[in-house]
Enzyme design. Structure first.
Site, PDB file in Angstrom:
ATOM      1  CD  GLU A  39      -2.782  -1.489   2.331  1.00 25.31           C
ATOM      2  OE1 GLU A  39      -3.454  -2.551   2.375  1.00 25.31           O
ATOM      3  OE2 GLU A  39      -2.841  -0.606   3.204  1.00 25.31           O
TER       4      GLU A  39
ATOM      5  CG  ASP B  77     -12.394  -9.676   1.222  1.00 23.87           C
ATOM      6  OD1 ASP B  77     -11.972  -9.641   2.386  1.00 23.87           O
ATOM      7  OD2 ASP B  77     -12.365  -8.692   0.452  1.00 23.87           O
TER       8      ASP B  77
ATOM      9  CG  HIS C  39      -9.705  -6.202   0.285  1.00 26.17           C
ATOM     10  ND1 HIS C  39      -9.911  -7.366   0.996  1.00 26.17           N
ATOM     11  CD2 HIS C  39      -8.400  -5.874   0.467  1.00 26.17           C
ATOM     12  CE1 HIS C  39      -8.783  -7.721   1.595  1.00 26.17           C
ATOM     13  NE2 HIS C  39      -7.843  -6.840   1.281  1.00 26.17           N
TER      14      HIS C  39
ATOM     15  CD  GLU D 208      -4.326  -8.166   1.270  1.00 26.96           C
ATOM     16  OE1 GLU D 208      -3.124  -7.890   1.369  1.00 26.96           O
ATOM     17  OE2 GLU D 208      -5.240  -7.497   1.805  1.00 26.96           O
TER      18      GLU D 208
ATOM     19  CG  ASN E 289      -0.319  -6.902  -1.756  1.00 25.27           C
ATOM     20  OD1 ASN E 289      -0.868  -7.449  -2.707  1.00 25.27           O
ATOM     21  ND2 ASN E 289      -0.829  -6.913  -0.533  1.00 25.27           N
TER      22      ASN E 289
HETATM   23  O1  G3I Z   1      -3.605  -8.305  18.525  1.00 24.92           O
HETATM   24  C1  G3I Z   1      -4.710  -7.661  19.111  1.00 24.92           C
HETATM   25  C2  G3I Z   1      -5.152  -8.449  20.329  1.00 24.92           C
HETATM   26  O2  G3I Z   1      -4.115  -8.386  21.306  1.00 24.92           O
HETATM   27  C3  G3I Z   1      -6.416  -7.849  20.878  1.00 24.92           C
HETATM   28  O3  G3I Z   1      -6.873  -8.638  21.956  1.00 24.92           O
HETATM   29  C4  G3I Z   1      -7.469  -7.855  19.734  1.00 24.92           C
HETATM   30  C5  G3I Z   1      -8.790  -7.288  20.209  1.00 24.92           C
HETATM   31  O4  G3I Z   1      -8.932  -5.976  19.882  1.00 24.92           O
HETATM   32  O5  G3I Z   1      -6.993  -7.081  18.611  1.00 24.92           O
HETATM   33  C6  G3I Z   1      -5.840  -7.645  18.067  1.00 24.92           C
HETATM   34  O6  G3I Z   1      -5.422  -6.848  17.037  1.00 24.92           O
HETATM   35  C7  G3I Z   1      -6.215  -6.968  15.837  1.00 24.92           C
HETATM   36  C8  G3I Z   1      -5.312  -7.466  14.710  1.00 24.92           C
HETATM   37  O7  G3I Z   1      -6.041  -7.452  13.456  1.00 24.92           O
HETATM   38  C9  G3I Z   1      -4.783  -8.859  14.970  1.00 24.92           C
HETATM   39  O8  G3I Z   1      -5.819  -9.759  15.023  1.00 24.92           O
HETATM   40  C10 G3I Z   1      -6.736  -5.583  15.494  1.00 24.92           C
HETATM   41  O9  G3I Z   1      -7.697  -5.187  16.467  1.00 24.92           O
HETATM   42  C11 G3I Z   1      -7.420  -5.631  14.114  1.00 24.92           C
HETATM   43  O10 G3I Z   1      -7.800  -4.328  13.717  1.00 24.92           O
HETATM   44  C12 G3I Z   1      -6.447  -6.186  13.071  1.00 24.92           C
HETATM   45  O11 G3I Z   1      -7.153  -6.215  11.857  1.00 24.92           O
HETATM   46  C13 G3I Z   1      -6.372  -6.653  10.741  1.00 24.92           C
HETATM   47  C14 G3I Z   1      -6.145  -5.469   9.782  1.00 24.92           C
HETATM   48  O12 G3I Z   1      -5.467  -5.926   8.602  1.00 24.92           O
HETATM   49  C15 G3I Z   1      -5.319  -4.391  10.443  1.00 24.92           C
HETATM   50  O13 G3I Z   1      -4.937  -3.458   9.575  1.00 24.92           O
HETATM   51  C16 G3I Z   1      -7.186  -7.718  10.002  1.00 24.92           C
HETATM   52  O14 G3I Z   1      -7.322  -8.878  10.842  1.00 24.92           O
HETATM   53  C17 G3I Z   1      -6.542  -8.106   8.689  1.00 24.92           C
HETATM   54  O15 G3I Z   1      -7.401  -8.934   7.936  1.00 24.92           O
HETATM   55  C18 G3I Z   1      -6.247  -6.840   7.866  1.00 24.92           C
HETATM   56  O16 G3I Z   1      -5.575  -7.215   6.682  1.00 24.92           O
HETATM   57  C19 G3I Z   1      -5.214  -6.182   5.757  1.00 24.92           C
HETATM   58  C20 G3I Z   1      -3.963  -6.630   5.043  1.00 24.92           C
HETATM   59  O17 G3I Z   1      -2.943  -6.907   5.943  1.00 24.92           O
HETATM   60  C21 G3I Z   1      -3.536  -5.588   4.037  1.00 24.92           C
HETATM   61  N1  G3I Z   1      -4.611  -5.246   3.135  1.00 24.92           N
HETATM   62  C22 G3I Z   1      -5.895  -4.914   3.725  1.00 24.92           C
HETATM   63  C23 G3I Z   1      -6.309  -5.994   4.702  1.00 24.92           C
HETATM   64  C24 G3I Z   1      -7.638  -5.638   5.309  1.00 24.92           C
HETATM   65  O18 G3I Z   1      -7.545  -4.465   6.084  1.00 24.92           O
END
Ligand code: G3I
Length: 349
Positions: free
Chosen positions: A159, A267, A236, A265, A200
């Site tokens: 990005e 969906d 996406h 990615e 990416n």
């Molecule tokens: O690790 C913490 C954990 O300690 C805590 O208990 C929990 C509850 O709030 O949150 C956890 O962190 C989360 C993290 O994913 C790990 O699971 C964050 O809240 C959550 O916002 C984060 O979301 C991820 C997101 O990227 C963050 O930017 C998504 O799962 C993931 O699917 C998403 O993936 C991105 C790609 O990397 C890049 N392209 C877009 C895609 C979608 O946003």
């Protein structure tokens, strides 16, 4: 010899075998991938991989390629400076090796999910530009070297552009300048000369300013002999926005620059509630995305960003939207899953 011939005839006659059905319908996504000379993958939620046997079974049955959804991101692997926590990333790679899956590393250089020690240090000035560049070099080198020979492709830089085609004003651009991109690719290549190295991004399926800016960057990197090997289209999509009709052509333009192509990615989300009509449109988008990829010789991989609605980032990020995956919460195939299998062998590869 006669016994062999007999066995063959019996096989042909047995109901339910591919031949008997004549349609060669693949039995699962791995089979579909094999028949079309492509890789079909999924992002992996490491907590579900560990804790949910049905999730693990479906992942390993259906997919020959995997990406760690969060386990390889900087905040996950180095939560404290110099303290590495590789367990989650190792678990994804170990499972992949056991089940004949290739791995995409995600992601080395991104503006999101960075460890707090790094962003705070840059913000308060305790980490200056020269030190930041050294920290980035160490991070890329350490992570790529750790998984040397085990990762087919890395999302090296994720990005880098805004939708208006300007470079994203990330911590990297602001403090290191645009050269951080070439540096990251060179460091990654040095650490694992066999890994395929990707740029990416999202909305690259349709955003013309972003497409043109990214094409220009790739030409520049190629002219500087930077080891960039592929372009990742996140994919996406949302059924409320229309399908990006020029996607195959855009993939082709990057392929003309000598790059591999991957949908990294995929969906297809929808505004809730789910209806049969929306599920039918979703199925159309998934089959068009796969068909677009197969229509471009250089497109080698289609990875979905999660395969079950039980584990998807969409509901947390898009209020009132959801159900973006191929399988529902109980891991039953949705119309999109059936539609992909019904495609059968579509490519001449
Ligand atoms: O690790 C913490 C954990 O300690 C805590 O208990 C929990 C509850 O709030 O949150 C956890 O962190 C989360 C993290 O994913 C790990 O699971 C964050 O809240 C959550 O916002 C984060 O979301 C991820 C997101 O990227 C963050 O930017 C998504 O799962 C993931 O699917 C998403 O993936 C991105 C790609 O990397 C890049 N392209 C877009 C895609 C979608 O946003």
């Amino acid at each position: 010899m006669r016994a062999l011939a007999l066995a063959l005839v019996l096989l042909l006659a047995l109901p339910g075998t591919a031949y008997a059905q004549g349609g060669h319908d693949p039995r699962d996504l791995r089979d579909l991938a094999r028949k079309n000379g492509i890789r079909i993958g999924s992002a992996v939620d490491v907590a579900a991989l560990r804790a949910e046997p049905d999730y693990r079974a479906a992942l390993n049955r259906e997919f020959d390629h995997v990406t760690a959804e969060n386990a390889m991101k900087w905040e996950s692997v180095e939560p404290e400076r110099g303290v590495h926590t590789w367990d989650d990333a190792d678990a994804v790679v170990r499972n992949a090796r056991r089940h004949g899956q290739k791995v995409r590393g995600h992601t080395l250089v991104w503006h999101n999910q960075l460890p707090a020690w790094l962003t705070a240090g840059v913000e308060d000035g305790s980490i200056g530009a020269a030190e930041l560049r050294e920290i980035l070099r160490e991070h890329v080198t350490a992570q790529v070297r750790r998984y040397r020979g085990q990762i087919r492709a890395w999302d090296v830089v994720n990005e880098a552009f805004e939708d208006d085609g300007t470079m994203r004003q990330s911590i990297w651009l602001k403090h290191l300048g645009p050269g951080y991109i070439a540096d990251a690719f060179r460091w990654a290549h040095r650490a694992d000369p066999h890994a395929r190295l990707y740029l990416n991004d999202y909305n690259l399926e349709w955003s013309v300013p972003k497409i043109e800016a990214t094409l220009a960057l790739v030409k520049e990197l190629k002219a500087q002999r930077v080891p960039i090997h592929g372009m990742g289209f996140q994919g996406h999509l949302g059924i409320q926005y229309g399908y990006p009709g020029d996607w195959a052509n855009v993939m082709g333009r990057f392929a003309e620059l000598g790059l591999e192509i991957a949908i990294t990615e995929l969906d297809v989300r929808m505004e809730l509630p789910v209806t049969a009509e929306k599920l039918a449109t979703q199925a159309e988008y998934y089959t068009r995305a796969l068909t677009d990829c197969l229509s471009v010789r250089a497109c080698e991989e289609v990875t979905v960003w999660g395969f079950t609605d039980r584990h998807s980032w969409v509901p947390e990020w898009f209020d009132g939207e959801g159900a973006p995956c191929l399988m529902d919460e109980s891991l039953a195939g949705k119309p999109a899953y059936d539609a992909l299998l019904a495609l059968g062998k579509v490519s001449g590869r």
